[in-house]
Design an enzyme around this catalytic site. Structure first.
Site, PDB file in Angstrom:
ATOM      1  N   GLU A  13     -13.131  -8.053  -1.352  1.00  0.00           N
ATOM      2  CA  GLU A  13     -13.382  -7.155  -0.217  1.00  0.00           C
ATOM      3  C   GLU A  13     -14.781  -7.307   0.354  1.00  0.00           C
ATOM      4  O   GLU A  13     -14.969  -7.370   1.563  1.00  0.00           O
ATOM      5  CB  GLU A  13     -13.158  -5.697  -0.632  1.00  0.00           C
ATOM      6  CG  GLU A  13     -11.698  -5.313  -0.798  1.00  0.00           C
ATOM      7  CD  GLU A  13     -11.536  -3.827  -1.081  1.00  0.00           C
ATOM      8  OE1 GLU A  13     -12.218  -3.022  -0.420  1.00  0.00           O
ATOM      9  OE2 GLU A  13     -10.732  -3.474  -1.967  1.00  0.00           O
ATOM     10  N   ASP A 100     -10.145  -4.623  -4.556  1.00  0.00           N
ATOM     11  CA  ASP A 100     -10.399  -3.600  -5.576  1.00  0.00           C
ATOM     12  C   ASP A 100      -9.109  -3.142  -6.252  1.00  0.00           C
ATOM     13  O   ASP A 100      -8.035  -3.104  -5.642  1.00  0.00           O
ATOM     14  CB  ASP A 100     -11.104  -2.392  -4.952  1.00  0.00           C
ATOM     15  CG  ASP A 100     -12.537  -2.715  -4.556  1.00  0.00           C
ATOM     16  OD1 ASP A 100     -13.067  -3.746  -5.011  1.00  0.00           O
ATOM     17  OD2 ASP A 100     -13.119  -1.935  -3.784  1.00  0.00           O
ATOM     18  N   ASP A 102      -7.325  -0.546  -6.955  1.00  0.00           N
ATOM     19  CA  ASP A 102      -6.850   0.808  -6.683  1.00  0.00           C
ATOM     20  C   ASP A 102      -5.836   0.712  -5.551  1.00  0.00           C
ATOM     21  O   ASP A 102      -5.521  -0.386  -5.075  1.00  0.00           O
ATOM     22  CB  ASP A 102      -8.002   1.758  -6.342  1.00  0.00           C
ATOM     23  CG  ASP A 102      -8.859   1.266  -5.177  1.00  0.00           C
ATOM     24  OD1 ASP A 102      -8.415   0.350  -4.429  1.00  0.00           O
ATOM     25  OD2 ASP A 102      -9.975   1.776  -5.003  1.00  0.00           O
ATOM     26  N   GLU A 104      -5.988   1.564  -2.413  1.00  0.00           N
ATOM     27  CA  GLU A 104      -6.550   1.004  -1.186  1.00  0.00           C
ATOM     28  C   GLU A 104      -6.667  -0.515  -1.308  1.00  0.00           C
ATOM     29  O   GLU A 104      -6.333  -1.254  -0.391  1.00  0.00           O
ATOM     30  CB  GLU A 104      -7.924   1.627  -0.931  1.00  0.00           C
ATOM     31  CG  GLU A 104      -8.504   1.322   0.438  1.00  0.00           C
ATOM     32  CD  GLU A 104      -7.955   2.211   1.532  1.00  0.00           C
ATOM     33  OE1 GLU A 104      -8.139   1.857   2.708  1.00  0.00           O
ATOM     34  OE2 GLU A 104      -7.341   3.233   1.217  1.00  0.00           O
ATOM     35  N   TYR A 330     -15.892  -0.413 -12.364  1.00  0.00           N
ATOM     36  CA  TYR A 330     -15.410   0.079 -11.070  1.00  0.00           C
ATOM     37  C   TYR A 330     -15.620   1.580 -10.948  1.00  0.00           C
ATOM     38  O   TYR A 330     -15.340   2.336 -11.888  1.00  0.00           O
ATOM     39  CB  TYR A 330     -13.933  -0.260 -10.905  1.00  0.00           C
ATOM     40  CG  TYR A 330     -13.429  -0.065  -9.499  1.00  0.00           C
ATOM     41  CD1 TYR A 330     -14.090  -0.649  -8.425  1.00  0.00           C
ATOM     42  CD2 TYR A 330     -12.297   0.696  -9.250  1.00  0.00           C
ATOM     43  CE1 TYR A 330     -13.628  -0.474  -7.127  1.00  0.00           C
ATOM     44  CE2 TYR A 330     -11.817   0.864  -7.956  1.00  0.00           C
ATOM     45  CZ  TYR A 330     -12.502   0.278  -6.901  1.00  0.00           C
ATOM     46  OH  TYR A 330     -12.055   0.463  -5.617  1.00  0.00           O
ATOM     47  N   ARG A 332     -14.385   3.852  -8.715  1.00  0.00           N
ATOM     48  CA  ARG A 332     -13.346   4.757  -8.211  1.00  0.00           C
ATOM     49  C   ARG A 332     -12.281   4.886  -9.283  1.00  0.00           C
ATOM     50  O   ARG A 332     -11.370   4.067  -9.378  1.00  0.00           O
ATOM     51  CB  ARG A 332     -12.755   4.236  -6.898  1.00  0.00           C
ATOM     52  CG  ARG A 332     -13.744   4.279  -5.740  1.00  0.00           C
ATOM     53  CD  ARG A 332     -13.080   3.941  -4.412  1.00  0.00           C
ATOM     54  NE  ARG A 332     -14.046   4.017  -3.331  1.00  0.00           N
ATOM     55  CZ  ARG A 332     -14.759   2.989  -2.879  1.00  0.00           C
ATOM     56  NH1 ARG A 332     -14.596   1.794  -3.430  1.00  0.00           N
ATOM     57  NH2 ARG A 332     -15.627   3.128  -1.900  1.00  0.00           N
ATOM     58  N   HIS A 377      -7.562   2.131 -15.413  1.00  0.00           N
ATOM     59  CA  HIS A 377      -8.997   2.015 -15.230  1.00  0.00           C
ATOM     60  C   HIS A 377      -9.746   2.608 -16.417  1.00  0.00           C
ATOM     61  O   HIS A 377      -9.266   3.507 -17.087  1.00  0.00           O
ATOM     62  CB  HIS A 377      -9.442   2.754 -13.967  1.00  0.00           C
ATOM     63  CG  HIS A 377      -8.979   2.094 -12.712  1.00  0.00           C
ATOM     64  ND1 HIS A 377      -8.783   2.785 -11.540  1.00  0.00           N
ATOM     65  CD2 HIS A 377      -8.667   0.818 -12.437  1.00  0.00           C
ATOM     66  CE1 HIS A 377      -8.377   1.957 -10.606  1.00  0.00           C
ATOM     67  NE2 HIS A 377      -8.300   0.756 -11.122  1.00  0.00           N
TER      68      HIS A 377
END
Length: 909
Positions: A13, A100, A102, A104, A330, A332, A377
């Site tokens: 990203e 990433d 997640d 998103e 990470y 988030r 995670h």
């Protein structure tokens, strides 16, 4: 083709990840960045392809009649990125989508695959930290795209688009143009408004208490304190009323309490000064405090807010930098679990830095209490198999401070409990005389002949995890706060060294701060931790909320918008409904719910549960009285007072029954606009003139007015005056008032600037009054004066003496609000407040950031200044835009759907 000769394209990203990931992967891999999303729903009519412009659904970008199929387009600023990625893909044998880990990121990966249309194998590559081991392991074990996660993210995007695009126009018509509504932002705004409503309804209660500093007669241990503080608990067996005993409207809740006013408390204090004291009870209990779980997204935002003064947005921005730099995992995540590698690294750090006595026998394992936490995670922790200490990290500024916080919390999570003792002491007081105390609530006279006092303290005997990390609550209390008591036993005599009575008022509930709002959103299961920063940023940018210090204050505009939503979109701003939608999205991500069914229920309603859908809500609004929606009463006022607060298209104002109006300052909190304040505004409205008379020299009428920057005097030019003519004006001194300023005062003020004289170097010196105080001006060199009166009294010799002294940095005015704030945590350079062409701004000498309208010179802190500077740096330098050229060919855009949308058989009522 042999495996080791494959050419792989890896797409991440952020461009800042490229260098490290490419280095860790080695030859055979090319790493490029998508720079976030490469496509999205259209944001305006200009982005809708020509073939869809006639479609009624094109405005929202969602084809509701065809399975809620979204229209995805590549935005203009991402076309070059897409071309670059397509070119890179031509030379690749495999495509690794390393966005990433997640929802998103999964959605971005899917969009990349759909837009690039690769003819080579596609793999999904995920990692929790950017370290050599993690990146190489991720490359060895890629997976397929998780379409359930993509469905969940797409459903969220469509829900938010439909909510915003259908509800916002109602606000434009009934409240004010260009407003926005959002599925989660509107609920967050309602939380802030509800708290302000509580404050406005609050009525303070007065009460008084008594405290005594008591001394032991002999201390056996030299480390023990000789004195301690005790509070009066009961008088003649009746408990003394304290703040917690009153409700929100100032009524005493309990029975049998003694509500003392200040006079009564002072009478008790006077008697206690001559009383005899004896310890009648000592209760000691063991104290144990377990360490906190490692950080997840929301707790990191809360702790960084309390300890470092960071906003949620700033916290996530810095955490992103640390993650991309390979310093933390990470950021988030809802999880508090640690991998075996991380636990081993934390335990090794504890043993090496604090000693084996701080290390528990077995590793601590933390479980998630957050509903639907993503177990894949880890918690937020230092990256790698060994943890770099903050001092060895090479970081500085914001990155050092946040890494230090994460490192301490992670290491502390694997340390022993803190241990100690809590001690409660009960003390009897024999009054030398009976004291008559009037109960402030009932008026009853109470005869007091004896009293009891209490004291409590805590001693930490083994600090445990507190050696590394101390938690601070919203109230400012810390885990290691402790009041030490001397060793006491029943029967011990005590003497009073000081007894004082103090008056108090109950306080309204505290406004939300960013940390406490994040905690409340999480408590209610509203939104997701990764979205909290953007939620707060949005409601602030939309002028629904502004900051007063660290407190989040709603505007009157937020009151009007919230009222409309509560009355006509009740379910959409219901806390429970919004939390339920998060559960539904989680169910889609886990394969337990279907995207289409969720969207149909939201838009068309649920007949079984008797829930109206968005379609019906926006089309069946009835007769909305826009004026009534935007009309409120000042605090403490009723309809009979004849004064209203109204939210107009050009701001908030107060209005009386006789038609008088006065603007309300944007920085005034709603709970500060009382009936008395409203009357004061109406008596002295902005723009109101007071005639002072005729100027003796010009013959023009002189008036006094209240303006945006305070009261001032000015001449009134004749109607036939040239358009280029400007009236002379002068700001009132701080010692002057609109009601009392005279014509003579006005003439003096309008004569400014005053020429003091010509300096020895031939340059003229003038004395004048500026927005930030009185000053001297010599060419381009300005120096502050101490008082406004000096403008008319300072002599040439005194002025030259001032200029002979070294100039103060930052042009700080002695009596004005311009000031030095301290060192910027990011650059380490001194930050000052200056006055510029476009108003006051903060600068560290390299970066300048203009103060927002909600900031004040007097209240700004180094934390707020650092936040403004960080935001300005993040935007980068201004770039001059090149002329826009018409593209040779229109980029083809299509409606993208993962699977053929199922057709709805019937619309649900």
């Amino acid at each position: 083709m042999a495996t080791d000769t494959l050419r792989r394209l890896v797409i991440v990203e952020s461009p800042s990840k490229i260098a490290n990931i490419a280095k860790y992967l080695g030859p055979g891999y090319t790493v490029e960045a998508s720079v976030g999303h490469v496509r999205d729903l259209p944001t305006g009519a200009s982005e809708v392809p020509a073939k869809y412009k006639g479609e009624k659904w094109a405005r929202t970008g969602v084809d509701i009649e065809n399975g809620f199929a979204p229209l995805y387009v590549v935005q203009a600023d991402k076309r070059a990125t897409v071309r670059k990625l397509k070119d890179a893909l031509k030379n690749a044998d495999e495509l690794y989508l390393a966005t990433d880990d997640d929802r998103e990121g999964e959605a971005i990966a899917w969009h990349l695959k759909e837009e690039l249309k690769p003819k080579v194998p596609v793999r999904r590559m995920t990692f929790g930290e950017i370290t050599p081991a993690a990146i190489q392991e991720a490359a060895k074990h890629p997976r397929d795209l998780d379409l359930a996660l993509v469905d969940a993210q797409e459903t969220r995007r469509i829900l938010d688009r439909l909510y915003g695009y259908e509800v916002s126009p109602v606000l434009w018509k009934k409240v004010m143009p260009r407003l926005s509504a959002g599925r989660v932002q509107s609920v967050a705004t309602r939380l802030v408004v509800d708290r302000e409503r509580e404050r406005m309804a609050f009525r303070a209660a007065s009460y008084a208490d008594v405290e005594a500093i008591l001394a032991v007669q002999a201390v056996t241990d030299g480390d023990e304190p000789r004195t301690f503080t005790a509070s009066l608990a009961t008088a003649s067996g009746r408990k003394m009323a304290s703040g917690r005993d009153f409700d929100s409207v100032g009524r005493l809740k309990g029975k049998g309490l003694l509500h003392a006013d200040l006079a009564g408390a002072e009478a008790l204090a006077a008697a206690l000064r001559d009383a005899g004291f004896e310890v009648v009870g000592v209760e000691a209990k063991p104290y144990t405090r377990r360490p906190y779980a490692p950080f997840r997204t929301s707790t990191l935002q809360q702790d960084a807010g309390r300890k470092l003064g960071f906003t949620s947005d700033r916290t996530m921005r810095v955490a992103q930098q640390l993650y991309e730099g390979g310093y933390i995992t990470y950021m988030r995540t809802d999880s508090v679990t640690l991998s075996g590698t991380a636990i081993a690294a934390a335990r090794a750090s504890v043993k090496a830095l604090y000693g084996a006595q701080y290390l528990p026998e077995r590793p601590r394992v933390y479980t998630n209490k957050v509903k639907n936490a993503q177990e894949a995670h880890e918690a937020i922790r230092p990256a790698g198999e060994t943890f770099r200490t903050p001092d060895a990290s090479g970081l500085h500024g914001d990155q050092f401070r946040l890494y230090d916080l994460i490192w301490k919390r992670t290491v502390a999570s694997q340390m022993k409990d803190a241990e100690g003792q809590t001690v409660s002491v009960k003390i009897a007081a024999r009054l030398p005389r009976t004291v008559e105390v009037a109960d402030a609530t009932t008026g009853e006279l109470v005869s007091v002949a004896d009293a009891t006092l209490t004291a409590s303290g805590r001693t930490i005997t083994f600090p445990g995890f507190l050696k590394a990390y101390v938690e601070i609550s919203d109230s400012g209390d810390a885990d290691d706060d402790q009041a030490r008591l001397p060793k006491l036993a029943a029967g011990d005599p005590l003497t009073a060294e000081e007894v004082t009575a103090s008056g108090h008022e109950t306080r309204p509930p505290a406004r939300y701060t960013e940390p406490s709002l994040v905690a409340k959103l999480e408590e209610l299961d509203i939104g997701r931790p990764s979205t909290y920063a953007s939620i707060i940023r949005t409601i602030t940018a939309r002028d629904y909320v502004f900051k007063k210090g660290s407190a989040l204050v709603p505007t009157w505009l937020a009151f009007a918008v919230t009222r409309l939503l509560e009355q006509h979109f009740t379910r959409l701003v219901d806390y429970a409904f919004t939390a339920e939608m998060e559960d539904v999205l989680d169910a889609i991500a886990q394969g337990g719910a279907q995207r289409l069914a969720v969207l149909e229920s939201f838009y068309y309603g649920d007949a079984v549960r008797d829930h109206a859908g968005l379609e019906k809500l926006v089309s069946d609004l009835g007769d909305i009285d826009a004026r009534a929606l935007s009309t409120f009463h000042p605090v403490g006022a009723t309809e009979a007072d004849g004064i209203a607060v109204r939210v107009g298209r050009y701001g908030t104002y107060v209005e009386s029954e006789d038609g008088r109006r006065a603007n309300v300052d944007d920085s005034m909190a709603p709970d500060e606009l009382t009936l008395d304040v409203a009357r004061e505004l109406l008596d002295h409205p902005m723009g109101e003139e007071r005639d002072l008379g005729i100027h003796p020299d010009t013959g023009l009428r002189v008036v006094a007015k209240s303006g945006r920057y305070g009261p001032y005097v000015t001449e009134v030019l004749p109607e036939d005056a040239p358009k280029t003519a400007k009236p002379r004006t002068g700001s009132l001194f701080a010692s002057m008032a609109l009601d009392t300023v005279t014509l003579a005062d006005a003439v003096k003020l309008m004569s400014l600037p005053r020429t003091v004289g010509t300096a020895s170097d031939g340059v003229e010196i003038t004395a004048q009054n500026g927005r930030y105080g009185p000053y001297l001006k010599k060419g381009t060199d300005s120096r502050s004066l101490t008082t406004e009166e000096q403008i008319f009294t300072v002599t040439l010799a005194e002025a030259e003496a001032i200029y002979a002294e070294p100039k103060q940095r930052g042009r700080r005015a002695a009596a004005g609000p311009l000031k030095e704030l301290g060192a910027d945590p990011a650059s380490g350079k001194p930050v000052v407040v200056k006055d510029g062409r476009f108003g006051p701004y903060v600068t560290d000498g390299e970066t300048n950031a203009t103060l927002r309208k909600t900031d004040s010179i007097e209240a700004i802190t180094i934390e707020r200044a650092a936040e403004l500077l960080a935001e300005k740096r993040a935007k980068g330098p201004a770039v001059k835009k090149a002329p826009v050229r018409k593209p040779a060919a229109t980029t083809k855009r299509t409606v993208a759907a993962k699977k053929a949308p199922a057709k709805r058989a019937t619309k649900k009522a």
